[in-house]
Design a protein around this motif. Sequence first.
Motif, PDB file in Angstrom:
ATOM      1  N   PRO A 167      39.555  74.730   5.083  1.00  0.00           N
ATOM      2  CA  PRO A 167      38.301  73.981   4.909  1.00  0.00           C
ATOM      3  C   PRO A 167      38.478  72.518   5.302  1.00  0.00           C
ATOM      4  O   PRO A 167      39.536  71.920   5.072  1.00  0.00           O
ATOM      5  CB  PRO A 167      38.017  74.130   3.409  1.00  0.00           C
ATOM      6  CG  PRO A 167      38.745  75.366   2.990  1.00  0.00           C
ATOM      7  CD  PRO A 167      39.975  75.417   3.842  1.00  0.00           C
ATOM      8  N   ALA A 168      37.439  71.934   5.874  1.00  0.00           N
ATOM      9  CA  ALA A 168      37.518  70.547   6.345  1.00  0.00           C
ATOM     10  C   ALA A 168      37.817  69.590   5.202  1.00  0.00           C
ATOM     11  O   ALA A 168      38.557  68.604   5.380  1.00  0.00           O
ATOM     12  CB  ALA A 168      36.214  70.156   7.038  1.00  0.00           C
ATOM     13  N   ILE A 169      37.288  69.858   4.008  1.00  0.00           N
ATOM     14  CA  ILE A 169      37.510  68.965   2.879  1.00  0.00           C
ATOM     15  C   ILE A 169      38.976  68.909   2.494  1.00  0.00           C
ATOM     16  O   ILE A 169      39.466  67.875   2.013  1.00  0.00           O
ATOM     17  CB  ILE A 169      36.642  69.417   1.672  1.00  0.00           C
ATOM     18  CG1 ILE A 169      36.707  68.393   0.544  1.00  0.00           C
ATOM     19  CG2 ILE A 169      37.061  70.785   1.195  1.00  0.00           C
ATOM     20  CD1 ILE A 169      36.167  67.039   0.903  1.00  0.00           C
ATOM     21  N   VAL A 170      39.708  69.998   2.730  1.00  0.00           N
ATOM     22  CA  VAL A 170      41.145  70.015   2.430  1.00  0.00           C
ATOM     23  C   VAL A 170      41.873  69.042   3.343  1.00  0.00           C
ATOM     24  O   VAL A 170      42.737  68.273   2.902  1.00  0.00           O
ATOM     25  CB  VAL A 170      41.720  71.440   2.576  1.00  0.00           C
ATOM     26  CG1 VAL A 170      43.248  71.423   2.488  1.00  0.00           C
ATOM     27  CG2 VAL A 170      41.144  72.357   1.511  1.00  0.00           C
ATOM     28  N   TYR A 171      41.529  69.052   4.632  1.00  0.00           N
ATOM     29  CA  TYR A 171      42.157  68.123   5.572  1.00  0.00           C
ATOM     30  C   TYR A 171      41.840  66.672   5.218  1.00  0.00           C
ATOM     31  O   TYR A 171      42.706  65.791   5.319  1.00  0.00           O
ATOM     32  CB  TYR A 171      41.694  68.416   6.998  1.00  0.00           C
ATOM     33  CG  TYR A 171      42.232  69.688   7.584  1.00  0.00           C
ATOM     34  CD1 TYR A 171      43.598  69.896   7.724  1.00  0.00           C
ATOM     35  CD2 TYR A 171      41.376  70.704   8.002  1.00  0.00           C
ATOM     36  CE1 TYR A 171      44.095  71.067   8.266  1.00  0.00           C
ATOM     37  CE2 TYR A 171      41.863  71.879   8.542  1.00  0.00           C
ATOM     38  CZ  TYR A 171      43.220  72.054   8.673  1.00  0.00           C
ATOM     39  OH  TYR A 171      43.709  73.212   9.199  1.00  0.00           O
ATOM     40  N   VAL A 172      40.599  66.411   4.833  1.00  0.00           N
ATOM     41  CA  VAL A 172      40.209  65.039   4.482  1.00  0.00           C
ATOM     42  C   VAL A 172      41.005  64.552   3.273  1.00  0.00           C
ATOM     43  O   VAL A 172      41.551  63.436   3.276  1.00  0.00           O
ATOM     44  CB  VAL A 172      38.697  64.970   4.208  1.00  0.00           C
ATOM     45  CG1 VAL A 172      38.319  63.586   3.674  1.00  0.00           C
ATOM     46  CG2 VAL A 172      37.898  65.283   5.465  1.00  0.00           C
ATOM     47  N   LYS A 173      41.084  65.387   2.231  1.00  0.00           N
ATOM     48  CA  LYS A 173      41.839  65.006   1.040  1.00  0.00           C
ATOM     49  C   LYS A 173      43.319  64.825   1.363  1.00  0.00           C
ATOM     50  O   LYS A 173      43.967  63.895   0.865  1.00  0.00           O
ATOM     51  CB  LYS A 173      41.664  66.063  -0.047  1.00  0.00           C
ATOM     52  CG  LYS A 173      40.273  66.117  -0.652  1.00  0.00           C
ATOM     53  CD  LYS A 173      40.195  67.178  -1.741  1.00  0.00           C
ATOM     54  CE  LYS A 173      38.809  67.225  -2.369  1.00  0.00           C
ATOM     55  NZ  LYS A 173      38.719  68.281  -3.428  1.00  0.00           N
ATOM     56  N   ALA A 174      43.859  65.710   2.187  1.00  0.00           N
ATOM     57  CA  ALA A 174      45.275  65.610   2.556  1.00  0.00           C
ATOM     58  C   ALA A 174      45.540  64.347   3.359  1.00  0.00           C
ATOM     59  O   ALA A 174      46.563  63.677   3.157  1.00  0.00           O
ATOM     60  CB  ALA A 174      45.689  66.845   3.349  1.00  0.00           C
ATOM     61  N   MET A 175      44.634  63.992   4.255  1.00  0.00           N
ATOM     62  CA  MET A 175      44.810  62.791   5.069  1.00  0.00           C
ATOM     63  C   MET A 175      44.778  61.535   4.207  1.00  0.00           C
ATOM     64  O   MET A 175      45.635  60.650   4.348  1.00  0.00           O
ATOM     65  CB  MET A 175      43.722  62.738   6.141  1.00  0.00           C
ATOM     66  CG  MET A 175      43.823  61.559   7.096  1.00  0.00           C
ATOM     67  SD  MET A 175      42.675  61.736   8.487  1.00  0.00           S
ATOM     68  CE  MET A 175      41.102  61.865   7.615  1.00  0.00           C
ATOM     69  N   LEU A 176      43.807  61.457   3.302  1.00  0.00           N
ATOM     70  CA  LEU A 176      43.717  60.286   2.421  1.00  0.00           C
ATOM     71  C   LEU A 176      44.929  60.198   1.501  1.00  0.00           C
ATOM     72  O   LEU A 176      45.481  59.110   1.275  1.00  0.00           O
ATOM     73  CB  LEU A 176      42.429  60.348   1.607  1.00  0.00           C
ATOM     74  CG  LEU A 176      41.117  60.258   2.403  1.00  0.00           C
ATOM     75  CD1 LEU A 176      39.924  60.415   1.477  1.00  0.00           C
ATOM     76  CD2 LEU A 176      41.038  58.933   3.162  1.00  0.00           C
ATOM     77  N   SER A 177      45.364  61.339   0.980  1.00  0.00           N
ATOM     78  CA  SER A 177      46.537  61.350   0.094  1.00  0.00           C
ATOM     79  C   SER A 177      47.781  60.920   0.841  1.00  0.00           C
ATOM     80  O   SER A 177      48.619  60.167   0.303  1.00  0.00           O
ATOM     81  CB  SER A 177      46.725  62.757  -0.497  1.00  0.00           C
ATOM     82  OG  SER A 177      45.601  63.148  -1.254  1.00  0.00           O
ATOM     83  N   ALA A 178      47.936  61.394   2.087  1.00  0.00           N
ATOM     84  CA  ALA A 178      49.113  61.023   2.878  1.00  0.00           C
ATOM     85  C   ALA A 178      49.106  59.538   3.213  1.00  0.00           C
ATOM     86  O   ALA A 178      50.161  58.881   3.210  1.00  0.00           O
ATOM     87  CB  ALA A 178      49.153  61.861   4.156  1.00  0.00           C
TER      88      ALA A 178
END
Length: 394
Positions: A352-363
């Motif tokens: 899901p796109a929201i997973v990538y967004v959260k992962a990017m911000l967390s990283a």
Amino acid sequence: MIKHIFKMIWNKKKQNSLLIVEILLSFMVIFGVFSYGLNAYSNYATPMGINYKQVWAISYNHTLDTKSADSVTMVYENLLNNIKAMPQVIDAGYHSNNIPFSTNHMSGGLKYKDEVIYYINGYDVDQNFLKVTGATMASGRWYNKADAAQRGKIVVINQFLKEKMFGKEDAIGKTFGNAEGKDPVKIIGVVNSIKQEGDYQKLSYGRYNLHDTAAYKWMGKILVKVAPGSGADFEGKLYKLMANTLRKSNIEIEHLDNKLTAYNKFTVVPLIIMSIVAGFLIINVALGIFGVLWYNINKRRGEIGLRRAVGATGNGVSQQLVYEALVLTTLSLVVGTFFAVQFPLLHVFDLPAIVYVKAMLSAIVFIYLLVLVCSLYPGKQAAAVYPAVALHEE
């Protein structure tokens, strides 16, 4: 100050390029680990959909010598009734081989209007399925005995498939065909989605078909809901009942909670391995940043001494080195974010796109904190440089 820092970074671009690449690669790895981990956590937070505890799965193979369909039906119906009659049994029902948390899959396609949807998991069950597993209906109804006359004409789908096909519309009463658009069936119910593949895997499309009497020969599974406290003694009695009814058959009794634990390892083990690799990388990056900043201080003692001599404070010198590290990090993250954004756009790994967004911000936050921590001590050491000593060494 920012303009001055950029000028200093540009003047030492060869020395800083390696650190920028190192931070960039670290960001991409951390982004990958966070994407995998956040997706697993998101799936874990999704309700299981069934109460798998105290549910046992009996595996068997068809070994009856009789060729009479009526005789076969009678044997299997009597077997199920005998199992239900046992005092420790709450309920029981037949199920195709692709029970929850198994590695068996039976998938196909369907066509609704002009859209064909593939990878639909098909489950052959009986009217006892809800009572045995504790699954619940989202809308409509489950099968009953009267539906035997309509086998192949009605169907129950799961909520995940319903949302794919109809969105927020009501699915009850609508019809669809197979992948070729033939053999239409009418939806009579929508069951809340079940995580068939364990805690950490995503939901899948599912349709539940009411089995017919011919399916007894190949279904191969009986799900049994047992009372709390049922142990090895009752398991032995259940095994004996099965063995006496289906002679020469290979009987195996498994507990769904044990199968869930085993299935979860398929997801947890790769995540642990990725985390260990990422941990080593983080340590290397931290040591690299720390070493580079330490080396820069020793190489720039004359510059630091001169700045202190003309009035720069220790905190000012320390902040400059920290800011330089953060600016280098920002340059790396700008490039890294560009590549990370491509993952949801190109549907890489189909998460899901929201997973990538959260992962990017967390990283991004993680990398900034890592660089900040690694630059504080070298910055403090730079603040402790005495002007006279530094200039004397020069």
